[in-house]
Structures are given as structure tokens and as C-alpha cells.
Design a protein around this motif. Structure first.
Motif, PDB file in Angstrom:
ATOM      1  N   VAL A   1      26.703 -12.153  24.960  1.00 53.10           N
ATOM      2  CA  VAL A   1      26.503 -12.387  23.526  1.00 53.10           C
ATOM      3  C   VAL A   1      25.194 -13.131  23.278  1.00 53.10           C
ATOM      4  O   VAL A   1      24.404 -12.770  22.398  1.00 53.10           O
ATOM      5  CB  VAL A   1      27.698 -13.166  22.943  1.00 53.10           C
TER       6      VAL A   1
ATOM      7  N   HIS B   1      33.462  -9.128  19.571  1.00 54.09           N
ATOM      8  CA  HIS B   1      33.852 -10.148  18.604  1.00 54.09           C
ATOM      9  C   HIS B   1      32.758 -11.189  18.397  1.00 54.09           C
ATOM     10  O   HIS B   1      32.572 -11.681  17.275  1.00 54.09           O
ATOM     11  CB  HIS B   1      35.138 -10.852  19.065  1.00 54.09           C
ATOM     12  N   GLY B   2      32.051 -11.542  19.458  1.00 51.67           N
ATOM     13  CA  GLY B   2      31.106 -12.639  19.354  1.00 51.67           C
ATOM     14  C   GLY B   2      29.702 -12.263  18.939  1.00 51.67           C
ATOM     15  O   GLY B   2      28.994 -13.066  18.312  1.00 51.67           O
ATOM     16  N   ILE B   3      29.260 -11.049  19.252  1.00 51.14           N
ATOM     17  CA  ILE B   3      27.843 -10.734  19.074  1.00 51.14           C
ATOM     18  C   ILE B   3      27.483 -10.475  17.610  1.00 51.14           C
ATOM     19  O   ILE B   3      26.357 -10.791  17.187  1.00 51.14           O
ATOM     20  CB  ILE B   3      27.455  -9.517  19.945  1.00 51.14           C
TER      21      ILE B   3
ATOM     22  N   THR C   1      34.212 -15.086  20.642  1.00 52.70           N
ATOM     23  CA  THR C   1      34.250 -14.431  21.942  1.00 52.70           C
ATOM     24  C   THR C   1      35.543 -14.761  22.671  1.00 52.70           C
ATOM     25  O   THR C   1      36.191 -13.878  23.252  1.00 52.70           O
ATOM     26  CB  THR C   1      33.045 -14.865  22.791  1.00 52.70           C
TER      27      THR C   1
ATOM     28  N   GLY D   1      29.883 -17.825  17.682  1.00 49.26           N
ATOM     29  CA  GLY D   1      30.034 -16.744  18.645  1.00 49.26           C
ATOM     30  C   GLY D   1      30.934 -17.110  19.806  1.00 49.26           C
ATOM     31  O   GLY D   1      31.700 -16.273  20.292  1.00 49.26           O
TER      32      GLY D   1
ATOM     33  N   PHE E   1      35.489 -15.099  29.684  1.00 44.65           N
ATOM     34  CA  PHE E   1      34.827 -15.703  28.527  1.00 44.65           C
ATOM     35  C   PHE E   1      33.372 -16.031  28.842  1.00 44.65           C
ATOM     36  O   PHE E   1      32.469 -15.753  28.037  1.00 44.65           O
ATOM     37  CB  PHE E   1      35.561 -16.971  28.094  1.00 44.65           C
TER      38      PHE E   1
ATOM     39  N   SER F   1      31.335 -12.851  28.942  1.00 53.50           N
ATOM     40  CA  SER F   1      31.190 -12.316  27.581  1.00 53.50           C
ATOM     41  C   SER F   1      30.209 -13.147  26.768  1.00 53.50           C
ATOM     42  O   SER F   1      29.337 -12.604  26.063  1.00 53.50           O
ATOM     43  CB  SER F   1      32.549 -12.286  26.879  1.00 53.50           C
ATOM     44  N   PHE F   2      30.325 -14.462  26.860  1.00 52.38           N
ATOM     45  CA  PHE F   2      29.457 -15.334  26.066  1.00 52.38           C
ATOM     46  C   PHE F   2      28.012 -15.242  26.530  1.00 52.38           C
ATOM     47  O   PHE F   2      27.078 -15.298  25.710  1.00 52.38           O
ATOM     48  CB  PHE F   2      29.957 -16.773  26.152  1.00 52.38           C
TER      49      PHE F   2
ATOM     50  N   GLY G   1      35.537  -9.116  24.040  1.00 57.19           N
ATOM     51  CA  GLY G   1      35.010 -10.430  23.705  1.00 57.19           C
ATOM     52  C   GLY G   1      33.585 -10.358  23.182  1.00 57.19           C
ATOM     53  O   GLY G   1      33.216 -11.046  22.223  1.00 57.19           O
ATOM     54  N   VAL G   2      32.768  -9.511  23.812  1.00 54.56           N
ATOM     55  CA  VAL G   2      31.381  -9.344  23.366  1.00 54.56           C
ATOM     56  C   VAL G   2      31.337  -8.781  21.948  1.00 54.56           C
ATOM     57  O   VAL G   2      30.552  -9.248  21.102  1.00 54.56           O
ATOM     58  CB  VAL G   2      30.608  -8.427  24.338  1.00 54.56           C
TER      59      VAL G   2
END
Length: 274
Positions: free
Chosen positions: A94, A153-155, A211, A207, A87, A90-91, A150-151
């Protein structure tokens, strides 16, 4: 003759600005925690009566005693660390890619903003789960594909919110900076970013949640470790206490991250309003 001023009401009725703020905060906190308490009480009663034989839902008392003690064992903590590391990576991606990309898309030109906003909005509404097998084929099974999911979904929401905020910066501020000799990059750094900072932090809040959702979905579908894999094993083995305890720990972590970003957002908004 001296004329006395007319007093229209007792002085005690005059309240300084912000006098009601602590009361409103207290009432909001009571509503918030009261709702949680009622939900936990209903959960306890229902799982002790109507759903007493449900293999996937344990009473909160059992989750906080038996389940939580099992989740705090080294093997479960290792799964939590794997997911947390994915996470965080990924965050970070993002934030590092989504913020500058959103600013650029929002400030290139009005026509480019209008067209790219429609494309990003469509991407935001597109379900990403069917694309996960392709990610596994492209980047491999395990952490790389889970981080990439994860990227993804969040970006998208970060880009969408940031580009909208940067496009809405007042033109007179930009014109003033231009008049003082600021270059395009200097105007972005000194005017657009500070003016959009509250929205940028708000975008990171959304985000962060999405993520984490992407990482967990990837672990649930195809993974040999992490929280998603742990949850899948508990479902198969009908371990309701461990299942619900792990879900509770994840929820607490997400709330902690969200609360931290909310505090930053309030601070930024307060400073920007001075």
C-alpha cells in the motif's frame, strides 16, 4: 521630572506562550482514559448481570485472566503471527504503490486530477467484500488472496488523500524551484513530497487500519489460519473468553500502529512548521 511607566496589571497575569499546553494535554488524557475506564466498568457490570448468559461476550475480568492466558498459547500466537505477516506485506505494498501513484495523479494536470479524483472517490465508496471470491479465483486461496484483499482496502484512501495533498502544494514554491533549474522529477522530490509529508503520514494511518480490516475480513470469509479463522472457530465453539481476548489483542496492535504513525505525523508537522 521622571515619569513612571503605567502598569496595567500584575506581572503574574502575563503567561508565556504554551503555558496552558501541559494542562490541556493532561485534561485530554484524563478524558481519554476516563472514557475507557467507564466503558470497561459498564462492560463488566452488563456482562455480569443483563448479559450473563451471552455466549459471545465475556466480562473484562475473565477476558484478562482466562481468555488472555489462552490466547498467549503457542497455537494462538501462531495465528497472530500469520495475520501480522500478511498485514505487514499488505501495508508495505500500500505504501510503496499508493504514495507515488497519488503524487503522480495529483500533479499530472488539473483536468487529469479532477477526473481521476472522481474515479478514486467512487472506488473508495464501493464495498469490496463481493469481490473477494474473484480474488480467490485469480490468485488462489490462502495468504495471496488475503494480502491482495488487504491491499485493495488500504490503497484507495492512501491514493485519494495523497493526490489531494500533492495537488494543493503552493504554486509559488514550484515556480521558485523551476526558476532555479529544477526538473519535474526534482520538483516532485524536493518540493511536493516535503510539502505533503504530513498528509502522506496521515493517509498511511488510515491505510493501515483499512489494510488490517481487509486482511481480517478475508480470513473470516475463507481461511484455514490467521486471526480471522481463529475468531470464527471461537464463535462456533462459544468460547467467549478466547474470542474477546483475541479481539482485544488485535485492537491493541492496531492502536499501537496508529499511535506510532501519529507520533511520526506530529513530528513531521512540527518540523514542517519551523
Amino acid at each position: 521630572m521622571t515619569v513612571s511607566p503605567i502598569v496595567t496589571g500584575p506581572a503574574s497575569h502575563v503567561r508565556p506562550p504554551g503555558r496552558h499546553a501541559p494542562t490541556l494535554r493532561t485534561q485530554a488524557a484524563l478524558v481519554r482514559w476516563g472514557t475507557i475506564a467507564v466503558a470497561v466498568l459498564v462492560w463488566e457490570v452488563v456482562t455480569r448481570t443483563v448479559l450473563a448468559d451471552d455466549p459471545y461476550l465475556a466480562p473484562p475480568s475473565a477476558v484478562l485472566t482466562t481468555g488472555l492466558s489462552q490466547v498467549l498459547q503457542p497455537d494462538a500466537l501462531g495465528e497472530l503471527w500469520n495475520t501480522t505477516a500478511r498485514f505487514l506485506v499488505s501495508f508495505a505494498v500500500v505504501a510503496a504503490l499508493g504514495i507515488p501513484l497519488g503524487i503522480v495523479l495529483g500533479r499530472i494536470s488539473r483536468a487529469f486530477y479532477e477526473g481521476s479524483r472522481d474515479v478514486v472517490t467512487i472506488l473508495y465508496a464501493t464495498p469490496l467484500v463481493p469481490f473477494y471470491p474473484l480474488l480467490v479465483l485469480w490468485v488462489g486461496l490462502g495468504a495471496p488472496s488475503e494480502i491482495a484483499f488487504g491491499v485493495l482496502h488500504g490503497i484507495v484512501p492512501v491514493v485519494l488523500i495523497v493526490m489531494t495533498a500533492s495537488h494543493g502544494v503552493r504554486s509559488d514554491l514550484l515556480e521558485a524551484a523551476h526558476t532555479m533549474g529544477a526538473s519535474r522529477m526534482e520538483r516532485l522530490a524536493a518540493v511536493v513530497v516535503p510539502a505533503s509529508l504530513g498528509e502522506i503520514v496521515g493517509a498511511l494511518k488510515i491505510g493501515a487500519s483499512l489494510t488490517m480490516l481487509g486482511v481480517l475480513l478475508a480470513e473470516l470469509m475463507i481461511s484455514i489460519d490467521g486471526v480471522g479463522s481463529f475468531i470464527a472457530r471461537q464463535i462456533v465453539n462459544h468460547q467467549a473468553e478466547r474470542l474477546d481476548a483475541m479481539i482485544l489483542v488485535v485492537c491493541v496492535g492496531v492502536v499501537a500502529v496508529n499511535s506510532l504513525l501519529s507520533a511520526v505525523e506530529r513530528r513531521v508537522s512540527h518540523d514542517g512548521g519551523r
